[in-house]
Design an enzyme around this catalytic site. Structure first.
Site, PDB file in Angstrom:
ATOM      1  N   GLY A 171       0.783  -0.895   0.231  1.00  0.00           N
ATOM      2  CA  GLY A 171       0.030   0.387  -0.479  1.00  0.00           C
ATOM      3  C   GLY A 171       0.922   1.594  -0.558  1.00  0.00           C
TER       4      GLY A 171
ATOM      5  CG  LEU B 259       1.777   4.281   6.568  1.00  0.00           C
ATOM      6  CD1 LEU B 259       2.861   5.256   5.992  1.00  0.00           C
ATOM      7  CD2 LEU B 259       0.960   4.573   7.112  1.00  0.00           C
TER       8      LEU B 259
ATOM      9  CG  ASP C 166      -9.333 -10.606   3.935  1.00  0.00           C
ATOM     10  OD1 ASP C 166      -9.986  -9.640   4.709  1.00  0.00           O
ATOM     11  OD2 ASP C 166      -9.999 -10.890   3.408  1.00  0.00           O
TER      12      ASP C 166
ATOM     13  CB  THR D  37      -8.569   8.907   9.847  1.00  0.00           C
ATOM     14  OG1 THR D  37      -9.155   9.835   9.083  1.00  0.00           O
ATOM     15  CG2 THR D  37      -9.809   8.564  10.758  1.00  0.00           C
ATOM     16  CG  ASP D  38      -7.556  14.113   9.193  1.00  0.00           C
ATOM     17  OD1 ASP D  38      -7.815  13.032   8.693  1.00  0.00           O
ATOM     18  OD2 ASP D  38      -8.214  14.529   8.445  1.00  0.00           O
TER      19      ASP D  38
ATOM     20  CE1 TYR E  83     -11.392   5.160   6.403  1.00  0.00           C
ATOM     21  CE2 TYR E  83     -11.475   7.707   7.387  1.00  0.00           C
ATOM     22  CZ  TYR E  83     -10.751   5.832   6.647  1.00  0.00           C
ATOM     23  OH  TYR E  83      -9.820   6.457   7.354  1.00  0.00           O
TER      24      TYR E  83
ATOM     25  CE  LYS F 222      -8.381   3.950   9.924  1.00  0.00           C
ATOM     26  NZ  LYS F 222      -7.616   2.469  10.070  1.00  0.00           N
TER      27      LYS F 222
HETATM   28  N1  LIG Z   1      -4.452   8.084   2.794  1.00  0.00           N
HETATM   29  C1  LIG Z   1      -4.807   8.339   3.466  1.00  0.00           C
HETATM   30  O1  LIG Z   1      -5.229  10.034   2.976  1.00  0.00           O
HETATM   31  C2  LIG Z   1      -5.077   8.433   5.167  1.00  0.00           C
HETATM   32  C3  LIG Z   1      -5.075   9.616   5.366  1.00  0.00           C
HETATM   33  C4  LIG Z   1      -5.704   8.977   6.703  1.00  0.00           C
HETATM   34  C5  LIG Z   1      -5.659   7.551   7.505  1.00  0.00           C
HETATM   35  N2  LIG Z   1      -4.960   6.813   6.311  1.00  0.00           N
HETATM   36  C6  LIG Z   1      -5.080   5.531   7.185  1.00  0.00           C
HETATM   37  O2  LIG Z   1      -3.823   5.386   6.598  1.00  0.00           O
HETATM   38  C7  LIG Z   1      -3.469   3.644   6.559  1.00  0.00           C
HETATM   39  C8  LIG Z   1      -2.243   3.825   5.704  1.00  0.00           C
HETATM   40  O3  LIG Z   1      -3.606   4.002   4.316  1.00  0.00           O
HETATM   41  P1  LIG Z   1      -3.003   4.314   3.026  1.00  0.00           P
HETATM   42  O4  LIG Z   1      -3.193   5.743   2.348  1.00  0.00           O
HETATM   43  O5  LIG Z   1      -1.296   3.352   3.041  1.00  0.00           O
HETATM   44  O6  LIG Z   1      -3.653   3.387   2.329  1.00  0.00           O
HETATM   45  P2  LIG Z   1      -3.612   1.651   1.007  1.00  0.00           P
HETATM   46  O7  LIG Z   1      -2.338   2.321  -0.095  1.00  0.00           O
HETATM   47  O8  LIG Z   1      -5.017   1.840   0.209  1.00  0.00           O
HETATM   48  O9  LIG Z   1      -3.169   0.598   1.416  1.00  0.00           O
HETATM   49  C9  LIG Z   1      -4.094  -0.605   2.352  1.00  0.00           C
HETATM   50  C10 LIG Z   1      -3.352  -1.671   2.301  1.00  0.00           C
HETATM   51  O10 LIG Z   1      -3.717  -2.392   3.208  1.00  0.00           O
HETATM   52  C11 LIG Z   1      -4.253  -4.082   1.868  1.00  0.00           C
HETATM   53  N3  LIG Z   1      -5.438  -4.299   2.931  1.00  0.00           N
HETATM   54  C12 LIG Z   1      -7.215  -3.682   1.990  1.00  0.00           C
HETATM   55  N4  LIG Z   1      -7.837  -4.322   2.190  1.00  0.00           N
HETATM   56  C13 LIG Z   1      -7.129  -5.681   3.605  1.00  0.00           C
HETATM   57  C14 LIG Z   1      -7.474  -6.422   3.858  1.00  0.00           C
HETATM   58  N5  LIG Z   1      -9.449  -7.006   4.682  1.00  0.00           N
HETATM   59  N6  LIG Z   1      -6.280  -7.023   4.592  1.00  0.00           N
HETATM   60  C15 LIG Z   1      -5.259  -7.047   4.635  1.00  0.00           C
HETATM   61  N7  LIG Z   1      -4.704  -6.475   3.679  1.00  0.00           N
HETATM   62  C16 LIG Z   1      -5.449  -5.518   2.932  1.00  0.00           C
HETATM   63  C17 LIG Z   1      -4.354  -3.074   0.348  1.00  0.00           C
HETATM   64  O11 LIG Z   1      -4.169  -4.155  -0.287  1.00  0.00           O
HETATM   65  P3  LIG Z   1      -4.874  -3.844  -1.990  1.00  0.00           P
HETATM   66  O12 LIG Z   1      -4.381  -2.508  -2.590  1.00  0.00           O
HETATM   67  O13 LIG Z   1      -4.393  -4.539  -2.094  1.00  0.00           O
HETATM   68  O14 LIG Z   1      -6.248  -3.856  -1.516  1.00  0.00           O
HETATM   69  C18 LIG Z   1      -3.256  -1.828   0.924  1.00  0.00           C
HETATM   70  O15 LIG Z   1      -2.086  -2.588   0.643  1.00  0.00           O
HETATM   71  C19 LIG Z   1      -5.260   3.097   6.508  1.00  0.00           C
HETATM   72  O16 LIG Z   1      -4.979   3.014   8.050  1.00  0.00           O
HETATM   73  C20 LIG Z   1      -6.012   4.918   6.105  1.00  0.00           C
HETATM   74  O17 LIG Z   1      -6.591   4.378   7.005  1.00  0.00           O
HETATM   75  C21 LIG Z   1      -4.682   7.218   5.490  1.00  0.00           C
END
Ligand SMILES: NC(=O)c1ccc[n+]([C@@H]2O[C@H](COP(=O)([O-])OP(=O)(O)OC[C@H]3O[C@@H](n4cnc5c(N)ncnc54)[C@H](OP(=O)(O)O)[C@@H]3O)[C@@H](O)[C@H]2O)c1
Length: 286
Positions: free
Chosen positions: A10, A12, A34, A99-100, A123, A127
């Site tokens: 992903g 992060l 998963d 998250t914020d 959401y 969270k």
């Molecule tokens: N992005 C933002 O702006 C943001 C802001 C605040 C907080 N956050 C938090 O930061 C964290 C990381 O965000 P990110 O932007 O890195 O997200 P991301 O790019 O969507 O990465 C999420 C990862 O988790 C995997 N995943 C999804 N469903 C899953 C499951 N059921 N079991 C195991 N793995 C699973 C995804 O795989 P696939 O891609 O193959 O589905 C992906 O590798 C999350 O907790 C998010 O809520 C993000």
């Protein structure tokens, strides 16, 4: 340290894999691993016997969560409960990201870790439930709230992060309308990963805010992206009510990294400097 990294491909997760290179990291990829498949996930993690489980997985397409509350809670809350119980049984730390959007945005100053949350969306509520499970059930919880993440891998769940989405909109031409009444702090996934790497091993637990410094509206963020990338774009402000997104979002969700600063963790740069670094790294800005 032996670390199980969930969601290693992903946005992060990719940066964490690089930042934790000095550790013994077992990367886990969806759908082979998963978090919602309780028994299977437990068996894999127990077999690894990690000292830390780092969970980046989320269902975070914010508008879609409104119509898929059960799916959102399955990934963002109930799976975190399972991970917290397993971490407890393994005597491992559980690093979990939130998250914020757990806040309602009515505060005029940056939110501290002990400000009361009040999510406006499914959401945000899912969270927050995940945060509570992690902190209530795991003796070594590290719950990190962040905001507006962007990194080279792009956001997997959302199809693109905000920077990519804006650059694609610029390519399409025509006016680009972005909300100017929601204040946030865009955050570099690389800087967040570096701070998490610093925190791991310090044996400090609980809730942490971790974002870049400063604040802007999404419209100001878009303007900075176009300016630094040297794109001329017809960028227009729009208000949230006119945009009419499915999920309500806080008008102000700037976080203060109070606990990270008190611990003397590696600091974050101003959001605009971090954005410039990112665009340079991607070969987009000079
Ligand atoms: N992005 C933002 O702006 C943001 C802001 C605040 C907080 N956050 C938090 O930061 C964290 C990381 O965000 P990110 O932007 O890195 O997200 P991301 O790019 O969507 O990465 C999420 C990862 O988790 C995997 N995943 C999804 N469903 C899953 C499951 N059921 N079991 C195991 N793995 C699973 C995804 O795989 P696939 O891609 O193959 O589905 C992906 O590798 C999350 O907790 C998010 O809520 C993000």
């Amino acid at each position: 340290m032996k670390i199980a990294l969930i969601g290693a491909d992903g946005q992060l997760g990719t940066e964490l894999l690089a930042a934790l290179a000095g550790h013994d990291v077992a990367p886990l990829f969806y759908p082979a691993f998963d978090v919602t498949k309780g028994g299977d996930a437990r068996a894999v993690l127990a077999g690894l016997a990690p000292e830390a489980i780092v969970n980046t997985s989320a269902f975070h397409r914010v508008d879609e969560c409104e119509d898929k509350a059960e799916a959102a809670f399955r990934v963002n809350a109930f799976a975190v409960r399972d991970l917290a119980l397993l971490a407890r049984d393994l005597d491992a730390a559980l690093v979990h990201f939130s998250t914020d959007y757990v806040f309602d945005g009515r505060k005029a100053e940056p939110y501290l870790e002990d400000d009361p949350p009040f999510p406006l969306s499914v959401y945000g509520a899912s969270k927050l439930a995940g945060e509570f499970f992690a902190r209530a059930l795991c003796p070594k919880p590290i719950v990190i709230r962040t905001c507006g993440l962007y990194g080279p891998a792009g956001c997997r769940e959302k199809g693109a992060n905000f920077v990519e989405a804006m650059l694609r909109a610029a390519e399409r031409g025509g006016p680009v309308r972005v909300v100017d009444d929601q204040w946030v702090t865009p955050t570099s996934a690389a800087e967040l990963a570096a701070c998490v790497a610093d925190l791991l091993g310090r044996r400090a637990y609980g809730l942490f805010h971790m974002t870049n410094e400063g604040r802007c509206t999404w419209h100001q963020f878009a303007a900075a992206i176009f300016e630094l990338a040297g794109r001329t774009v017809d960028l227009r402000p729009i208000d949230s009510a006119t945009l009419g997104a499915r999920a309500r979002r806080p008008a102000f969700s700037v976080l203060e990294n109070a606990r990270a600063k008190a611990l003397g963790l590696r600091g974050f740069s101003e959001w605009r400097d971090a954005l410039r670094d990112f665009l340079r790294r991607m070969g987009i800005a000079a």
